[in-house]
Design a protein around this motif. Structure first.
Motif, mmCIF file in Angstrom:
data_model
loop_
_atom_site.group_PDB
_atom_site.id
_atom_site.type_symbol
_atom_site.label_atom_id
_atom_site.label_comp_id
_atom_site.label_asym_id
_atom_site.label_seq_id
_atom_site.Cartn_x
_atom_site.Cartn_y
_atom_site.Cartn_z
ATOM 1 N N GLN A 87 0.730 -1.607 0.010
ATOM 2 C CA GLN A 87 0.083 -0.047 -0.080
ATOM 3 C C GLN A 87 1.135 1.090 -0.105
ATOM 4 O OE1 GLN A 87 -3.582 0.036 3.288
ATOM 5 N NE2 GLN A 87 -3.001 -2.267 2.646
ATOM 6 N N ILE A 88 2.493 1.467 0.430
ATOM 7 C CA ILE A 88 2.550 2.263 0.531
ATOM 8 C C ILE A 88 3.936 2.559 -0.487
ATOM 9 C CG2 ILE A 88 4.632 2.941 1.796
ATOM 10 C CD1 ILE A 88 4.373 1.532 4.669
ATOM 11 N N LYS A 89 4.133 1.041 -1.373
ATOM 12 C CA LYS A 89 4.443 1.652 -2.639
ATOM 13 C C LYS A 89 3.095 2.274 -3.398
ATOM 14 C CE LYS A 89 6.915 -1.829 -3.537
ATOM 15 N NZ LYS A 89 6.997 -3.519 -3.849
ATOM 16 N N GLU A 90 2.277 1.865 -3.337
ATOM 17 C CA GLU A 90 1.591 2.552 -4.316
ATOM 18 C C GLU A 90 0.927 4.577 -3.823
ATOM 19 O OE1 GLU A 90 -1.887 0.197 -4.308
ATOM 20 O OE2 GLU A 90 -1.173 -2.009 -4.509
ATOM 21 N N SER A 91 0.605 4.468 -2.779
ATOM 22 C CA SER A 91 -0.277 5.679 -2.330
ATOM 23 C C SER A 91 1.904 6.315 -1.218
ATOM 24 C CB SER A 91 -1.319 5.783 -1.129
ATOM 25 O OG SER A 91 -2.101 4.221 -1.889
ATOM 26 N N GLY A 92 2.506 5.966 -0.810
ATOM 27 C CA GLY A 92 3.200 6.349 -0.467
ATOM 28 C C GLY A 92 3.330 6.751 0.846
ATOM 29 N N TYR A 93 2.114 6.462 1.611
ATOM 30 C CA TYR A 93 2.187 5.970 2.661
ATOM 31 C C TYR A 93 0.760 5.422 2.774
ATOM 32 C CZ TYR A 93 -1.604 10.083 3.034
ATOM 33 O OH TYR A 93 -2.320 10.930 3.020
ATOM 34 N N ILE A 94 0.332 5.169 4.400
ATOM 35 C CA ILE A 94 -1.008 4.229 4.704
ATOM 36 C C ILE A 94 -1.470 5.474 5.993
ATOM 37 C CG2 ILE A 94 -0.894 2.409 3.228
ATOM 38 C CD1 ILE A 94 0.030 1.121 6.081
ATOM 39 N N SER A 95 -3.070 5.625 5.956
ATOM 40 C CA SER A 95 -3.651 5.696 7.174
ATOM 41 C C SER A 95 -4.168 4.563 7.860
ATOM 42 C CB SER A 95 -4.123 7.241 7.310
ATOM 43 O OG SER A 95 -5.325 6.947 6.107
ATOM 44 N N VAL A 96 -4.984 4.845 9.267
ATOM 45 C CA VAL A 96 -5.095 3.762 9.653
ATOM 46 C C VAL A 96 -6.311 4.769 11.097
ATOM 47 C CG1 VAL A 96 -3.739 1.951 9.799
ATOM 48 C CG2 VAL A 96 -3.381 3.304 11.819
ATOM 49 N N ASN A 97 -7.304 3.993 11.110
ATOM 50 C CA ASN A 97 -8.543 4.867 11.596
ATOM 51 C C ASN A 97 -9.180 4.373 13.297
ATOM 52 O OD1 ASN A 97 -10.736 5.494 12.937
ATOM 53 N ND2 ASN A 97 -10.377 7.818 11.547
ATOM 54 N N ASP A 98 -8.877 4.567 13.933
ATOM 55 C CA ASP A 98 -10.057 3.574 14.668
ATOM 56 C C ASP A 98 -10.297 5.229 15.765
ATOM 57 O OD1 ASP A 98 -11.151 2.421 17.349
ATOM 58 O OD2 ASP A 98 -9.135 1.614 18.095
ATOM 59 N N CYS A 99 -11.735 4.676 15.441
ATOM 60 C CA CYS A 99 -12.943 5.713 15.392
ATOM 61 C C CYS A 99 -13.836 6.033 17.327
ATOM 62 C CB CYS A 99 -13.999 5.710 15.160
ATOM 63 S SG CYS A 99 -14.810 3.395 15.200
ATOM 64 N N ALA A 100 -13.146 4.523 17.558
ATOM 65 C CA ALA A 100 -13.063 4.225 19.465
ATOM 66 C C ALA A 100 -12.357 3.399 19.777
ATOM 67 C CB ALA A 100 -14.730 3.207 19.656
ATOM 68 N N CYS A 101 -11.262 4.331 19.714
ATOM 69 C CA CYS A 101 -9.919 4.265 20.610
ATOM 70 C C CYS A 101 -9.743 3.536 21.269
ATOM 71 C CB CYS A 101 -9.187 4.869 20.215
ATOM 72 S SG CYS A 101 -9.191 6.912 20.708
ATOM 73 N N THR A 135 7.220 6.982 9.558
ATOM 74 C CA THR A 135 6.768 7.805 8.866
ATOM 75 C C THR A 135 6.770 6.948 7.307
ATOM 76 O OG1 THR A 135 9.130 6.617 7.470
ATOM 77 C CG2 THR A 135 9.848 7.826 8.537
ATOM 78 N N ASP A 136 6.037 6.568 7.636
ATOM 79 C CA ASP A 136 4.748 5.869 6.562
ATOM 80 C C ASP A 136 2.776 5.401 7.241
ATOM 81 O OD1 ASP A 136 7.152 6.215 4.969
ATOM 82 O OD2 ASP A 136 7.849 3.985 4.948
ATOM 83 N N VAL A 137 3.330 5.780 8.064
ATOM 84 C CA VAL A 137 1.406 4.921 8.711
ATOM 85 C C VAL A 137 1.682 6.785 9.756
ATOM 86 C CG1 VAL A 137 -0.083 3.850 10.018
ATOM 87 C CG2 VAL A 137 2.606 2.651 9.061
ATOM 88 N N LEU A 138 -0.049 7.455 9.336
ATOM 89 C CA LEU A 138 -0.062 8.002 9.681
ATOM 90 C C LEU A 138 -1.573 7.076 10.972
ATOM 91 C CD1 LEU A 138 -0.494 11.068 9.709
ATOM 92 C CD2 LEU A 138 -2.861 10.630 9.077
ATOM 93 N N PHE A 139 -1.407 7.832 12.340
ATOM 94 C CA PHE A 139 -2.350 7.055 13.067
ATOM 95 C C PHE A 139 -3.188 7.800 13.130
ATOM 96 C CE2 PHE A 139 1.832 4.871 13.239
ATOM 97 C CZ PHE A 139 0.689 3.208 13.493
ATOM 98 N N VAL A 140 -4.679 7.662 13.022
ATOM 99 C CA VAL A 140 -6.226 8.940 13.863
ATOM 100 C C VAL A 140 -6.448 7.922 14.377
ATOM 101 C CG1 VAL A 140 -7.779 10.423 13.065
ATOM 102 C CG2 VAL A 140 -5.251 9.636 11.914
ATOM 103 N N GLY A 141 -7.133 8.328 16.289
ATOM 104 C CA GLY A 141 -7.675 7.529 17.005
ATOM 105 C C GLY A 141 -8.881 8.466 17.009
#
Length: 260
Positions: free
Chosen positions: A137-151, A173-179
Motif C-alpha cells: 500500500q505504501i509503494k502505491e500511495s506513499g503512505y497509509i493511514s489507520v483509524n480507530d474511531c473508538a480508540c 515515517t509511513d503510517v499516519l495514526f488516527v484515533g
C-alpha cells in the motif's frame, strides 16, 4: 480506593517495575485526592507537555493552570516524576498498552461507556490476522493511514505499529495514526502512548458519530466542538512534505479550473 487496595489489583511482573513505581507515587495523594481525579489530571499534564511545544493552544495552558492549582507544592513536584515513570515504562516494555492496562486494573474504567479494553496480546493477534500488506500500500500511495474511531487507550493502533515494523514498514515515517474517543481521559491516554512510541498522527476528543473530523486526513479540521491533539511526530519533515505537496496539488488544480 486506597493505595494499598490499588496495588492489590496490579499484577506485579518482572519487566514492569516502572508501573509499580508509578503506583507507589499515587499513594502519596490518597489522603487528599480521589485517585480517578489524580489520574485524569496526570493524563492532562502529560498530554499538554507533549502537545504544547509543537502546537501552542492557549486554552490548554489555561486548563493546565486551573487543574494544577488544586494541588499543594509537595504534590505538584511529583507529577514530573510520574510522567518520567510512564516514559521509562515504554523504554522498558516497548510496544505495550501501559496506560490502558493500568487504567483497567485500577478499576478506573467506566462500564457505562463500554470501557473494557482489549488485552494487548489479543490486539496484536488481530493486527496480524488483518491480512493487509502495508508495504504494498505504501509503494502505491506513499503512505497509509489507520483509524480507530473508538480508540480507547489506543491498543489497536499500538498493535498495528508493532505489526507494521515487524513487516518491514517504518511506522514512524509511513503510517499516519488516527484515533477518536468520546471520553477525553482515555483519548488523552491514547495520545500519550502514540506520542511516546513515535507515531505520527492525531487523536480527536469527541463523538465519532456527531463530531467526525472534517477535511483531508492530512489536514483534519475540528467539527462541532471536537478537540484534536497532534502527536509530535505529525510535525516530522516527511509529513510536512506530504502536506506541502498536497497543498501544491490543490493549488495546481485550482489554477487548471480557473483556466478552463
Amino acid at each position: 480506593m486506597r493505595g494499598e487496595d490499588l496495588r492489590k489489583g496490579i499484577t506485579q511482573k518482572v519487566g514492569q517495575e516502572h508501573r509499580t513505581a508509578l503506583m507507589k507515587l499515587f499513594d502519596k495523594f490518597e489522603n487528599q485526592f480521589n485517585v480517578w481525579q489524580v489520574w485524569d489530571d496526570l493524563m492532562y499534564f502529560c498530554a499538554a507537555a507533549l502537545a504544547q511545544p509543537c502546537q501552542w493552544v492557549q486554552a490548554r495552558e489555561e486548563e493546565y493552570l486551573r487543574r494544577i492549582k488544586r494541588y499543594p507544592k509537595e504534590l505538584i513536584e511529583l507529577f514530573p516524576t510520574m510522567f518520567a515513570e510512564i516514559v521509562l515504562a515504554f523504554e522498558q516494555e516497548g510496544f505495550a498498552d501501559v496506560l490502558g492496562s493500568m487504567y483497567m486494573e485500577m478499576g478506573l474504567g467506566n462500564h457505562w461507556r463500554g470501557q473494557y479494553f482489549t488485552p494487548y496480546e489479543v490486539a496484536l493477534m488481530m493486527a496480524k490476522m488483518a491480512g493487509d500488506n502495508p508495504a504494498e500500500q505504501i509503494k502505491e500511495s506513499g503512505y497509509i493511514s489507520v483509524n480507530d474511531c473508538a480508540c480507547g487507550s489506543g491498543v489497536m493502533l499500538i498493535a498495528y505499529a508493532q505489526n507494521a515494523i515487524e513487516s518491514g514498514v517504518n511506522y514512524q515515517t509511513d503510517v499516519l495514526f488516527v484515533g477518536q474517543d468520546i471520553d477525553p481521559v482515555v483519548a488523552r491516554m491514547c495520545f500519550i502512548q502514540l506520542s511516546l512510541l513515535g507515531c505520527a498522527g492525531y487523536v480527536i476528543v469527541g463523538n465519532t458519530f456527531t463530531q467526525p473530523a472534517l477535511g483531508h486526513v492530512l489536514f483534519p479540521v475540528a467539527n462541532n466542538g471536537s478537540d484534536i491533539w497532534f502527536t509530535p511526530m505529525y510535525f516530522r519533515r516527511e509529513w510536512e512534505w506530504r502536506r506541502g505537496w498536497l497543498n501544491v496539488g490543490r493549488l495546481m488544480d485550482s489554477i487548471k479550473i480557473e483556466k478552463a
